[in-house]
Design a protein around this motif. Structure first.
Motif, PDB file in Angstrom:
ATOM      1  N   THR A  37      14.501  11.440 -52.845  1.00 59.13           N
ATOM      2  CA  THR A  37      13.987  11.175 -51.497  1.00 59.13           C
ATOM      3  C   THR A  37      14.601  12.205 -50.550  1.00 59.13           C
ATOM      4  OG1 THR A  37      15.845   9.727 -50.943  1.00 59.13           O
ATOM      5  CG2 THR A  37      13.882   8.648 -51.841  1.00 59.13           C
ATOM      6  N   GLY A  38      14.022  12.298 -49.355  1.00 64.09           N
ATOM      7  CA  GLY A  38      14.632  13.122 -48.319  1.00 64.09           C
ATOM      8  C   GLY A  38      15.992  12.554 -47.943  1.00 64.09           C
ATOM      9  N   PHE A  39      16.094  11.235 -47.957  1.00 61.53           N
ATOM     10  CA  PHE A  39      17.358  10.574 -47.624  1.00 61.53           C
ATOM     11  C   PHE A  39      18.457  11.032 -48.598  1.00 61.53           C
ATOM     12  CE2 PHE A  39      20.458   7.444 -46.650  1.00 61.53           C
ATOM     13  CZ  PHE A  39      20.136   6.916 -45.403  1.00 61.53           C
ATOM     14  N   ALA A  40      18.120  11.050 -49.887  1.00 58.05           N
ATOM     15  CA  ALA A  40      19.094  11.464 -50.908  1.00 58.05           C
ATOM     16  C   ALA A  40      19.435  12.947 -50.764  1.00 58.05           C
ATOM     17  CB  ALA A  40      18.542  11.174 -52.298  1.00 58.05           C
ATOM     18  N   ASN A  54      20.078  13.037 -34.611  1.00 60.35           N
ATOM     19  CA  ASN A  54      19.728  13.308 -36.011  1.00 60.35           C
ATOM     20  C   ASN A  54      19.365  12.036 -36.772  1.00 60.35           C
ATOM     21  OD1 ASN A  54      19.864  16.062 -36.166  1.00 60.35           O
ATOM     22  ND2 ASN A  54      21.974  16.138 -36.913  1.00 60.35           N
ATOM     23  N   HIS A  55      18.561  12.220 -37.813  1.00 60.26           N
ATOM     24  CA  HIS A  55      18.143  11.099 -38.656  1.00 60.26           C
ATOM     25  C   HIS A  55      19.349  10.452 -39.353  1.00 60.26           C
ATOM     26  CE1 HIS A  55      16.217   9.212 -42.274  1.00 60.26           C
ATOM     27  NE2 HIS A  55      15.399   8.818 -41.306  1.00 60.26           N
ATOM     28  N   ALA A  56      19.211   9.162 -39.634  1.00 61.52           N
ATOM     29  CA  ALA A  56      20.282   8.382 -40.263  1.00 61.52           C
ATOM     30  C   ALA A  56      20.810   9.033 -41.547  1.00 61.52           C
ATOM     31  CB  ALA A  56      19.763   6.975 -40.574  1.00 61.52           C
ATOM     32  N   VAL A 104      18.927  22.582 -41.807  1.00 57.54           N
ATOM     33  CA  VAL A 104      17.929  21.903 -40.969  1.00 57.54           C
ATOM     34  C   VAL A 104      17.097  20.947 -41.806  1.00 57.54           C
ATOM     35  CG1 VAL A 104      17.797  23.888 -39.387  1.00 57.54           C
ATOM     36  CG2 VAL A 104      16.098  23.659 -41.210  1.00 57.54           C
ATOM     37  N   ASP A 105      16.648  19.885 -41.161  1.00 62.21           N
ATOM     38  CA  ASP A 105      15.831  18.876 -41.835  1.00 62.21           C
ATOM     39  C   ASP A 105      14.411  18.950 -41.281  1.00 62.21           C
ATOM     40  OD1 ASP A 105      14.533  16.627 -42.701  1.00 62.21           O
ATOM     41  OD2 ASP A 105      16.147  15.233 -42.234  1.00 62.21           O
ATOM     42  N   GLU A 106      13.509  19.429 -42.128  1.00 64.39           N
ATOM     43  CA  GLU A 106      12.120  19.667 -41.713  1.00 64.39           C
ATOM     44  C   GLU A 106      11.203  18.499 -42.097  1.00 64.39           C
ATOM     45  OE1 GLU A 106      10.955  22.495 -40.095  1.00 64.39           O
ATOM     46  OE2 GLU A 106      11.653  24.305 -41.122  1.00 64.39           O
ATOM     47  N   ALA A 107      11.778  17.304 -42.303  1.00 67.02           N
ATOM     48  CA  ALA A 107      10.992  16.175 -42.825  1.00 67.02           C
ATOM     49  C   ALA A 107       9.655  15.980 -42.094  1.00 67.02           C
ATOM     50  CB  ALA A 107      11.803  14.892 -42.779  1.00 67.02           C
ATOM     51  N   HIS A 108       9.680  16.038 -40.768  1.00 70.36           N
ATOM     52  CA  HIS A 108       8.438  15.797 -40.016  1.00 70.36           C
ATOM     53  C   HIS A 108       7.712  17.091 -39.665  1.00 70.36           C
ATOM     54  CE1 HIS A 108       9.089  11.489 -39.683  1.00 70.36           C
ATOM     55  NE2 HIS A 108      10.365  11.809 -39.612  1.00 70.36           N
ATOM     56  N   ALA A 109       8.210  18.216 -40.184  1.00 71.00           N
ATOM     57  CA  ALA A 109       7.568  19.508 -39.917  1.00 71.00           C
ATOM     58  C   ALA A 109       6.880  20.046 -41.160  1.00 71.00           C
ATOM     59  CB  ALA A 109       8.615  20.503 -39.419  1.00 71.00           C
ATOM     60  N   GLY A 161      13.228  19.688 -46.957  1.00 70.96           N
ATOM     61  CA  GLY A 161      11.837  19.282 -46.734  1.00 70.96           C
ATOM     62  C   GLY A 161      11.614  17.937 -47.404  1.00 70.96           C
ATOM     63  N   THR A 162      10.483  17.328 -47.104  1.00 75.60           N
ATOM     64  CA  THR A 162      10.211  16.062 -47.792  1.00 75.60           C
ATOM     65  C   THR A 162       8.812  16.074 -48.386  1.00 75.60           C
ATOM     66  OG1 THR A 162      10.179  13.655 -47.618  1.00 75.60           O
ATOM     67  CG2 THR A 162       9.513  14.847 -45.680  1.00 75.60           C
ATOM     68  N   LEU A 163       8.704  15.409 -49.515  1.00 79.85           N
ATOM     69  CA  LEU A 163       7.390  15.213 -50.144  1.00 79.85           C
ATOM     70  C   LEU A 163       6.781  13.910 -49.652  1.00 79.85           C
ATOM     71  CD1 LEU A 163       8.490  15.974 -53.847  1.00 79.85           C
ATOM     72  CD2 LEU A 163       7.638  17.591 -52.139  1.00 79.85           C
ATOM     73  N   SER A 164       7.576  13.119 -48.908  1.00 76.84           N
ATOM     74  CA  SER A 164       7.211  11.732 -48.606  1.00 76.84           C
ATOM     75  C   SER A 164       6.303  11.554 -47.396  1.00 76.84           C
ATOM     76  CB  SER A 164       8.468  10.907 -48.336  1.00 76.84           C
ATOM     77  OG  SER A 164       9.540  11.269 -49.155  1.00 76.84           O
ATOM     78  N   LYS A 165       6.123  12.591 -46.609  1.00 74.78           N
ATOM     79  CA  LYS A 165       5.378  12.386 -45.360  1.00 74.78           C
ATOM     80  C   LYS A 165       4.055  13.162 -45.430  1.00 74.78           C
ATOM     81  CE  LYS A 165       9.854  11.519 -43.320  1.00 74.78           C
ATOM     82  NZ  LYS A 165       9.929  10.100 -43.638  1.00 74.78           N
ATOM     83  N   ALA A 166       3.977  14.365 -44.832  1.00 75.87           N
ATOM     84  CA  ALA A 166       2.685  15.071 -44.832  1.00 75.87           C
ATOM     85  C   ALA A 166       2.194  15.373 -46.250  1.00 75.87           C
ATOM     86  CB  ALA A 166       2.781  16.351 -44.021  1.00 75.87           C
TER      87      ALA A 166
HETATM   88  C1  LIG Z   1      14.246  13.428 -40.212  1.00 75.65           C
HETATM   89  C2  LIG Z   1      14.167  12.674 -41.494  1.00 75.65           C
HETATM   90  N1  LIG Z   1      14.889  13.099 -42.539  1.00 75.65           N
HETATM   91  C3  LIG Z   1      14.847  12.471 -43.727  1.00 75.65           C
HETATM   92  C4  LIG Z   1      14.066  11.361 -43.903  1.00 75.65           C
HETATM   93  C5  LIG Z   1      14.073  10.664 -45.217  1.00 75.65           C
HETATM   94  O1  LIG Z   1      13.037  11.155 -45.996  1.00 75.65           O
HETATM   95  P1  LIG Z   1      12.464  10.243 -47.176  1.00 75.65           P
HETATM   96  O2  LIG Z   1      11.537   9.261 -46.551  1.00 75.65           O
HETATM   97  O3  LIG Z   1      11.822  11.216 -48.091  1.00 75.65           O
HETATM   98  O4  LIG Z   1      13.649   9.579 -47.792  1.00 75.65           O
HETATM   99  C6  LIG Z   1      13.289  10.891 -42.861  1.00 75.65           C
HETATM  100  C7  LIG Z   1      12.407   9.720 -43.088  1.00 75.65           C
HETATM  101  O5  LIG Z   1      12.328   8.773 -42.425  1.00 75.65           O
HETATM  102  C8  LIG Z   1      13.348  11.545 -41.610  1.00 75.65           C
HETATM  103  O6  LIG Z   1      12.650  11.079 -40.574  1.00 75.65           O
END
Ligand SMILES: Cc1ncc(COP(=O)(O)O)c(C=O)c1O
Length: 391
Positions: free
Chosen positions: A110-113, A135-137, A206-211, A237-242
């Protein structure tokens, strides 16, 4: 009976959460993700999903996942450093590295991991990590787990960051920031942040999760939009959103990726992603890169919605697909969400600790799957309810 002790703790804490309007409940969708979803027997326009391009239900992604599922089955049996690695994982990493134009990419579940694993792998006691206040949790937890000294700088304030970098003695200095902030939809001043890092010998993550999939000509994120991909040490980056799947990744140098493979605990000590997911994600990257039709549609939606919000007297930055409508107290935000729902909109109330006290909000997330009619209805509902004016 000792089994009752934890339940008593839980009841006490749940009551406290409920008393402050902060208790959360689950609500199962009775339909797939989409612009329209079925919840509790009702069909609602979905404004709370991060499926920005509508790829979560794409026939192409489904076909790729099904084919891989048939070939390789469901589970992977182990962490990738044991026997959970496969050609599907390696192919996806190679595809993502080409997309991100980076030397290497390492996949996380996950992006979280990715965030909680990466920061502690790079810095520890004697080091300092500098983190944006919003910043994100997962970045916050990564800082905590690292045991490095954490310096929180005011939101998007590159000058304050530069001062903190100058004033904080440390063996290694790492700056971490979201590029698109998940609850506000604004973007970090990355050029200025990069300049501060350079001046003070700090690395930048940098965390591009929403980009990812949303910003940049090819959809590779804010760094791509600004042409600074090669200058940023680590891009998550994340595979979980866009991209419509599940998973996270770090685009970086070969050396950093190799270190993470050895040290990032969620990578080393967790069973790897199913091959079917890797195959679907590979198809998603392909879709995003080969054709910008969906991204162009999303941006038309973003511009239309931002214009409508401004006409209602609301600030709307138009830098991402996320639009907060700040309400204030948690109960008021829940009430606003309930009234929107009565008019056919599914937009969840976002409350502390996800956002700072006093800034509970409705968070509208747009998708390429929304029609103009969906957006106009949402704007009309906001106007009628006057929720943004405390009505
Ligand atoms: C900025 C940001 N980083 C990381 C994450 C976590 O990504 P993932 O949903 O893939 O665990 C999120 C998701 O809510 C997020 O908003």
């Amino acid at each position: 009976m000792s089994a009752g002790i934890a339940s008593a703790w839980a009841r006490e804490d749940l009551e406290a959460l409920a008393g402050r309007g902060l208790r959360r409940f689950l609500e199962p969708l009775e339909s797939p993700q989409g612009a329209l979803v079925r919840v509790g027997g009702e069909t609602l326009i979905n404004f709370s999903s991060n499926d920005y391009l509508g790829l979560a239900t794409s026939p192409t992604l489904r076909a790729a996942a099904i084919a891989a599922l048939e070939r390789q089955g469901v589970g992977t049996g182990a962490s990738r450093v044991v026997v959970g690695d496969s050609t599907a994982h390696q192919r996806l990493e190679a595809r993502l590295a080409a997309f991100e134009r980076s030397e290497a990419v390492l996949l996380f579940n996950t992006g979280f991991a990715a965030n909680t694993g990466t920061i502690p792998a790079l810095v520890g006691s004697g080091d300092a990590v500098f983190s944006d206040a919003l910043n994100h949790a997962s970045l916050v937890d990564g800082c905590r787990l690292s045991r490095a000294r954490t310096v929180v700088y005011p939101h998007a304030d590159a000058e304050a960051l530069a001062r903190a970098l100058a004033e904080t003695p440390a063996r290694r200095k790492l700056v971490v920031t979201d590029t698109v902030f998940s609850m506000d939809g604004d973007v970090a001043p990355l050029r200025e942040i990069l300049a501060a890092c350079r001046e003070h010998g700090a690395a930048l993550m940098v965390d591009e999760a929403h980009a990812t999939g949303v910003l940049g000509v090819r959809g590779a994120g804010l760094c791509e939009e600004l042409g600074i991909e090669a200058e940023v040490d680590l891009r998550v980056g994340t595979l979980s959103k866009a991209l419509g799947c599940l998973g996270g990744y770090v685009a970086t140098s070969r050396a950093v990726a190799d270190l993470l493979l050895n040290r990032a605990r969620p990578f080393v000590f967790s069973t790897s992603l199913p091959a079917a997911l890797c195959a679907a994600a590979e198809a998603a990257v392909e879709e995003v890169e080969k054709d910008d039709t969906l991204r162009a549609k999303l941006w038309r939606n973003i511009r239309r919605f931002a214009k409508g919000l401004r006409e209602l007297g609301l600030p709307a930055e138009q830098r991402s697909a996320i639009f907060p409508v700040i309400i204030g107290e948690p109960d008021a935000a829940i009430d606003a969400a309930r009234r929107c729902r009565e008019k056919g909109l599914l937009v969840k109330a976002i409350r502390p600790p996800t956002v700072p006290e006093g800034t509970s909000r409705l968070r509208f997330c747009l998708s390429a799957a929304h029609t103009e009619g969906h957006l106009d209805l949402a704007l009309e509902v906001l106007r009628q309810l006057g929720v943004h004016r405390g009505g």
